[in-house]
Design a protein around this motif. Structure first.
Motif, PDB file in Angstrom:
ATOM      1  N   ALA A  39       0.837  -1.187   0.000  1.00  0.00           N
ATOM      2  CA  ALA A  39       0.000   0.000   0.000  1.00  0.00           C
ATOM      3  C   ALA A  39       0.875   1.241   0.000  1.00  0.00           C
ATOM      4  O   ALA A  39       0.440   2.303  -0.409  1.00  0.00           O
ATOM      5  N   ALA A  40       2.105   1.095   0.468  1.00  0.00           N
ATOM      6  CA  ALA A  40       3.025   2.227   0.412  1.00  0.00           C
ATOM      7  C   ALA A  40       3.267   2.553  -1.057  1.00  0.00           C
ATOM      8  O   ALA A  40       3.253   1.671  -1.905  1.00  0.00           O
ATOM      9  N   PRO A  43       7.967   4.922  -4.956  1.00  0.00           N
ATOM     10  CA  PRO A  43       8.548   6.265  -5.084  1.00  0.00           C
ATOM     11  C   PRO A  43       9.224   6.466  -6.433  1.00  0.00           C
ATOM     12  O   PRO A  43       9.356   5.533  -7.228  1.00  0.00           O
ATOM     13  N   SER A  45      12.140   6.693  -7.320  1.00  0.00           N
ATOM     14  CA  SER A  45      13.290   5.858  -7.655  1.00  0.00           C
ATOM     15  C   SER A  45      12.869   4.474  -8.163  1.00  0.00           C
ATOM     16  O   SER A  45      13.670   3.771  -8.766  1.00  0.00           O
ATOM     17  N   ALA A 240       8.634  12.382  -8.083  1.00  0.00           N
ATOM     18  CA  ALA A 240       9.523  12.975  -7.085  1.00  0.00           C
ATOM     19  C   ALA A 240       8.899  14.167  -6.368  1.00  0.00           C
ATOM     20  O   ALA A 240       9.315  14.521  -5.262  1.00  0.00           O
ATOM     21  N   ASP A 241       7.875  14.758  -6.969  1.00  0.00           N
ATOM     22  CA  ASP A 241       7.187  15.875  -6.308  1.00  0.00           C
ATOM     23  C   ASP A 241       6.002  15.411  -5.462  1.00  0.00           C
ATOM     24  O   ASP A 241       5.248  16.244  -4.948  1.00  0.00           O
ATOM     25  N   ARG A 303      -5.296   2.961   2.600  1.00  0.00           N
ATOM     26  CA  ARG A 303      -3.868   2.794   2.908  1.00  0.00           C
ATOM     27  C   ARG A 303      -2.991   3.309   1.783  1.00  0.00           C
ATOM     28  O   ARG A 303      -1.928   3.891   2.026  1.00  0.00           O
ATOM     29  N   GLN A 306      -2.888   7.003   2.375  1.00  0.00           N
ATOM     30  CA  GLN A 306      -2.013   7.318   3.509  1.00  0.00           C
ATOM     31  C   GLN A 306      -0.546   7.197   3.110  1.00  0.00           C
ATOM     32  O   GLN A 306       0.277   8.022   3.483  1.00  0.00           O
ATOM     33  N   GLY A 307      -0.258   6.148   2.365  1.00  0.00           N
ATOM     34  CA  GLY A 307       1.128   5.930   1.960  1.00  0.00           C
ATOM     35  C   GLY A 307       1.661   7.071   1.111  1.00  0.00           C
ATOM     36  O   GLY A 307       2.867   7.358   1.113  1.00  0.00           O
ATOM     37  N   GLY A 309       0.978  10.089   1.654  1.00  0.00           N
ATOM     38  CA  GLY A 309       1.022  11.298   2.475  1.00  0.00           C
ATOM     39  C   GLY A 309      -0.332  11.937   2.718  1.00  0.00           C
ATOM     40  O   GLY A 309      -0.423  13.040   3.250  1.00  0.00           O
ATOM     41  N   ALA A 310      -1.408  11.237   2.357  1.00  0.00           N
ATOM     42  CA  ALA A 310      -2.737  11.795   2.593  1.00  0.00           C
ATOM     43  C   ALA A 310      -3.062  11.783   4.074  1.00  0.00           C
ATOM     44  O   ALA A 310      -2.620  10.912   4.815  1.00  0.00           O
ATOM     45  N   ASP A 311      -3.848  12.736   4.474  1.00  0.00           N
ATOM     46  CA  ASP A 311      -4.343  12.788   5.844  1.00  0.00           C
ATOM     47  C   ASP A 311      -5.602  11.928   5.931  1.00  0.00           C
ATOM     48  O   ASP A 311      -6.237  11.616   4.920  1.00  0.00           O
ATOM     49  N   ASP A 470      -3.504  16.502   2.042  1.00  0.00           N
ATOM     50  CA  ASP A 470      -2.402  16.053   2.881  1.00  0.00           C
ATOM     51  C   ASP A 470      -2.531  16.672   4.281  1.00  0.00           C
ATOM     52  O   ASP A 470      -3.529  17.329   4.587  1.00  0.00           O
ATOM     53  N   VAL A 471      -1.530  16.442   5.115  1.00  0.00           N
ATOM     54  CA  VAL A 471      -1.605  16.893   6.502  1.00  0.00           C
ATOM     55  C   VAL A 471      -1.582  18.415   6.641  1.00  0.00           C
ATOM     56  O   VAL A 471      -1.862  18.944   7.718  1.00  0.00           O
ATOM     57  N   ASN A 472      -1.265  19.108   5.576  1.00  0.00           N
ATOM     58  CA  ASN A 472      -1.352  20.571   5.614  1.00  0.00           C
ATOM     59  C   ASN A 472      -2.682  21.074   5.076  1.00  0.00           C
ATOM     60  O   ASN A 472      -2.902  22.282   4.971  1.00  0.00           O
TER      61      ASN A 472
ATOM     62  N   SER B  45      13.060  16.101  -4.539  1.00  0.00           N
ATOM     63  CA  SER B  45      13.292  17.187  -5.495  1.00  0.00           C
ATOM     64  C   SER B  45      13.519  18.526  -4.803  1.00  0.00           C
ATOM     65  O   SER B  45      14.023  19.461  -5.399  1.00  0.00           O
ATOM     66  N   ARG B 303       1.841  14.795  12.434  1.00  0.00           N
ATOM     67  CA  ARG B 303       1.570  15.174  11.038  1.00  0.00           C
ATOM     68  C   ARG B 303       2.809  15.022  10.160  1.00  0.00           C
ATOM     69  O   ARG B 303       2.709  14.630   8.989  1.00  0.00           O
ATOM     70  N   GLN B 306       2.926  11.389   9.402  1.00  0.00           N
ATOM     71  CA  GLN B 306       1.902  11.046   8.397  1.00  0.00           C
ATOM     72  C   GLN B 306       2.340  11.484   7.004  1.00  0.00           C
ATOM     73  O   GLN B 306       2.158  10.773   6.027  1.00  0.00           O
ATOM     74  N   GLY B 307       2.896  12.688   6.961  1.00  0.00           N
ATOM     75  CA  GLY B 307       3.325  13.235   5.671  1.00  0.00           C
ATOM     76  C   GLY B 307       4.391  12.374   5.020  1.00  0.00           C
ATOM     77  O   GLY B 307       4.506  12.324   3.797  1.00  0.00           O
ATOM     78  N   VAL B 471       2.040   2.026   6.219  1.00  0.00           N
ATOM     79  CA  VAL B 471       0.756   1.328   6.096  1.00  0.00           C
ATOM     80  C   VAL B 471       0.897  -0.156   5.810  1.00  0.00           C
ATOM     81  O   VAL B 471      -0.081  -0.899   5.901  1.00  0.00           O
ATOM     82  N   ASN B 472       2.101  -0.599   5.444  1.00  0.00           N
ATOM     83  CA  ASN B 472       2.325  -2.032   5.284  1.00  0.00           C
ATOM     84  C   ASN B 472       2.885  -2.666   6.547  1.00  0.00           C
ATOM     85  O   ASN B 472       3.190  -3.859   6.566  1.00  0.00           O
TER      86      ASN B 472
END
Lengths: 522, 522
Positions: A39-40, A43, A45, A240-241, A303, A306-307, A309-311, A470-472, B45, B303, B306-307, B471-472
């Motif tokens: 679920a992560a 990325p 890379s 990457a962003d 999940r 969340q993985g 970076g969602a809140d 996201d958390v912000n 980045s 947070r 989480q982020g 989450v995993n």
């Protein structure tokens, strides 16, 4: 509450269909460990060298939310790819009770002589959703309700032009309109004029989720959207962003990668079927008999979000159900007591209010009634009820339940004292159901936590555009969610039967519209 | 529960110190909007071109957890940098009641003649933490308890060799050992032999958090660890593989970047001071008077985790407090009733059990007592109590509270019937407190939600090595957490006063040890 209370009455989980959960219209997918994989996110890379496919909008899950998103995105001219884990799609929408919660003066409400306004609907929904309800999302939900009615009827969903008088957990009569929540309960009648908003979708002789999903599916298949079945999405791909740029899915045992030029919409359901997540977020629900939904409600969409970076929002909140009137309306004339013989809620409340208190606070609960009530229960309905004690006096009944007789005797005496005048100052139960319990024998029916069924209300945090935040509080670029993947309308409480379907369609549509309007990245 | 109930008794938030929250030892930092900045991670980045500093282990927050982590990491030979937002450090540990919850047969327990074992402690802690308690983390917490005693006394924390007989919310007597939780309450006495485990740290004439944090701070300052004050960490920096490789901090208005070669440890507290997060995760606590802790409990550490893709666990769980015996032990002879005149818990329960039910379920609560009890309350204690009604009969008292008289009359009659024999079959209150209420005048003291104080229990998901999990269930590389940043010992319930401090020290130490042992990346 105590271990002693919990074990006093041993009831097999297989008994769940007898009793409180009888009113929860459709139950599927016993709580089980998640079968979902990663679920992560993958990325930057680990980005795939080559994509196996691409679309403007990639939708994860083909239930009600996914179908609504697909239709809107395709309608807006986007290339749409829906990835669905099962061979048929449908999600919980296809197996639900078939009720869509709509109001504000729908043509059906009007035709059947019921007045309703957007604000009246808003007042009920906001109050009944309880602590944590989001005014903006609830407002939008009500703003969109009339339009939703036109949209669902436009794609072929049908409602009979008849009103269901009986108080029931579902829609066994096939009537097109019913009270499906707590609208007439005293606390909510005080904030909004009661109006029936449950619209029962009818097809092939009965009301049910198939009458909603079948036309939705036909509409998607007739659109430009492509649906890939047996494609289990296992990860988001983020650049990457931090932008969601695609997904990884398992198809015929192989990992495939699909690029999403405009966005990914998560419509993969709640997490009630994932015992590990239940243990982590709402452990009290491990005691429930079953989850309401499908085995696909394994939280994978939540999940994945969340993985990335969602809140999340009220992720622990659930909707556990125990309908007093699930088997027969006359059972509202009973009193519901906890293991200490105390009443704790008006028995005519919608099943979620009752289930919530049983699951979180009481564990032990019994419906206590006398022979006058029992003789009103249809024989067929009796088969769905579990009598755990029967006695010629209330004190003996209490003893049979392992309670000090005076506890239950005191409760019944106080109730009968007020009931002689049709009053219930404790919980303001509707006077029609407030009648003294005095005709022996007395009965106790099992209503404990082991007879409840639940699903989850909490999920990813979204805004009014169905963008995942996201958390912000900022949108995660390229990521959307709708349905039980996201926290939406229900908060501390579930609002009424049919709210989930209305919500998945409303926010699914919005997600499809928003994602389709995204500027394509270079 | 209803709006009507909520508004029936209007009590100003400024009245909070009068009433239930009087027992919550230290209250600071009124609930306010978060002042913290970003929390989403800085992705690959956006990595800084040059770092402003580096260390093996970077610790976010210099409260009890951060100090313990710093000491252990430095002891293991790691270069340690602690970043602390305030000019002095201390966090909630420095302002707490000064109790550390330890057991299993500590030298102080033994010297004062109390038997305890690791398993006995485990049985109490696991049962009292309630739904969702983690057997592995609780087991570790108990395994480490005797060693923690040696460690804290080794750095100079002192306990008087005396036992507090009185039942109180804190430790006003200066005694070194006390019952600080629900150990003697019937439900928990049934699963573990009661033993006092609250160790009251004493210095400068009184018990308090300063007696814990002052020696911790001195030890850190004497170690090789560096502490930067007035450095507010605003973001994690993660590399392209999702590894936490450093932090961004605001120092004198400028953003600075600190590289963490081995790992970042989040020790930044809970989120009770962040009204937006409270609204999002535990909205019922918006009705509480205050949060227990510091204004720094803004959830920034949670947070940031989480982020970076960390999972959370029971994030909605809180510890709301309402101590019946906060002002005087004799108040346990009262009965606590909700707005419907029903008792809902044994009045001798630890304040968190009571507060939890008030905040989530009842909102309205009154402590009802007669003149026999009232005359036992010391005059000074009376000043901290709010009498909202007084009458010569129970029925008149009920009417003064806006209840149907029969409701409260029935409750008192049933209570008195059992109390004549010193019995409380409803809630098994200790017989010493079960005495009939029959001497007029009768009093009702305010105990509603507006008189409660809370902090948060939920947080980042960690394992027994204090590694933050995604989450995993896999560790987020380079990321650790301890204290209220992480879900640890309390679950549905807070266990006892002093558990937070013991937990922050235990898991802070483990985090420091684990991070220091990390292989340095290339």
């Amino acid at each position: 509450m105590t271990q002693e209370d919990r074990t006093r009455i041993q009831v097999s989980r297989r008994d769940f269909v007898k009793g409180a959960a009888a009113g929860a219209t459709l139950l599927a997918g016993a709580t089980a460990m998640s079968g979902c994989g990663s679920a992560a996110p993958i990325p930057a890379s680990g980005m795939p060298d080559a994509w196996d496919g691409e679309a403007d909008v990639v939708i994860v899950g083909f239930g009600g939310a996914g179908a609504a998103a697909a239709l809107e995105a395709a309608e807006a001219g986007a290339e749409v790819l829906v990835l669905e884990r099962t061979p048929t799609g449908g999600g919980s929408t296809a197996i639900c009770g078939g009720i869509i919660y709509m109001g504000g003066g729908t043509p059906l409400q009007t035709a059947l002589g019921f007045d309703d306004t957007r604000d009246n609907m808003y007042n009920y929904v906001l109050a009944s959703a309880g602590d944590g309800a989001d005014e903006e999302l609830v407002g939008l939900f009500c703003d969109e309700s009339l339009q939703l009615y036109d949209w669902v009827t436009g794609i072929g969903v049908q409602f009979n032009e008849s009103f269901m008088e009986m108080k029931a957990a579902g829609d066994p009569t096939g009537d097109g309109l019913l009270y499906s929540g707590n609208e007439k309960q005293a606390n909510y009648k005080a904030v909004a004029d009661p109006a029936p908003r449950g619209h029962g979708a009818f097809a092939d002789g009965y009301v049910g989720g198939h009458a909603i999903f079948a036309p939705l599916k036909a509409a998607v298949e007739a659109s430009s959207a492509e649906v890939l079945y047996e494609a289990l999405v296992s990860s988001l791909v983020v650049d990457a962003d931090g932008r969601a740029v695609g997904v990884e899915a398992e198809i015929e045992g192989e990992k495939k990668y699909f690029k999403a030029n405009k966005g990914v919409i998560l419509c993969a359901g709640g997490y009630a079927a994932n015992a590990e997540m239940v243990a982590q977020h709402c452990p009290e629900c491990l005691r429930c008999a079953v989850n309401v939904g499908t085995p696909g409600d394994d939280g994978s969409g939540i999940r994945m979000g969340q993985g990335a970076g969602a809140d999340v929002r009220m992720l622990s909140e659930t909707a556990p159900f125990a309908f007093v009137y699930g088997s027969a309306e006359c059972l509202c004339r009973s009193i519901l007591v906890n293991g200490k013989g105390q009443r704790f809620i008006g028995e005519d409340n919608y099943g979620e209010w009752i289930g919530d208190m049983i699951v979180r606070d009481h564990n032990v609960a019994f419906l206590v009634l006398d022979d006058a009530v029992w003789s009103m229960v249809p024989e067929a309905a009796k088969e769905s009820l579990t009598v755990v004690a029967q006695a010629d006096s209330v004190g003996e009944l209490a003893a049979g339940l392992g309670m000090a007789p005076a506890l239950l005797e005191s409760t019944v005496a106080l109730y009968n004292e007020f009931a002689a005048n049709g009053e219930d100052p404790l919980f303001k139960k509707n006077s029609a159901y407030v009648v003294p319990l005095e005709t022996p024998p007395f009965y106790a029916l099992f209503f404990g936590v082991e007879a409840t069924a639940f699903f989850t209300n909490g999920g990813l945090r979204i805004n009014a555009k169905s963008q995942v935040l996201d958390v912000n509080g900022e949108p995660v670029p390229g990521l959307y969610a709708a349905g039980r993947n996201a926290f939406g309308i229900p908060a501390r409480h579930y609002v009424a039967s049919g709210v989930s379907v209305a919500e998945v369609l409303t926010f699914g549509r919005i997600a499809g519209q928003t994602a389709a309007a995204e500027e394509v990245s270079a």
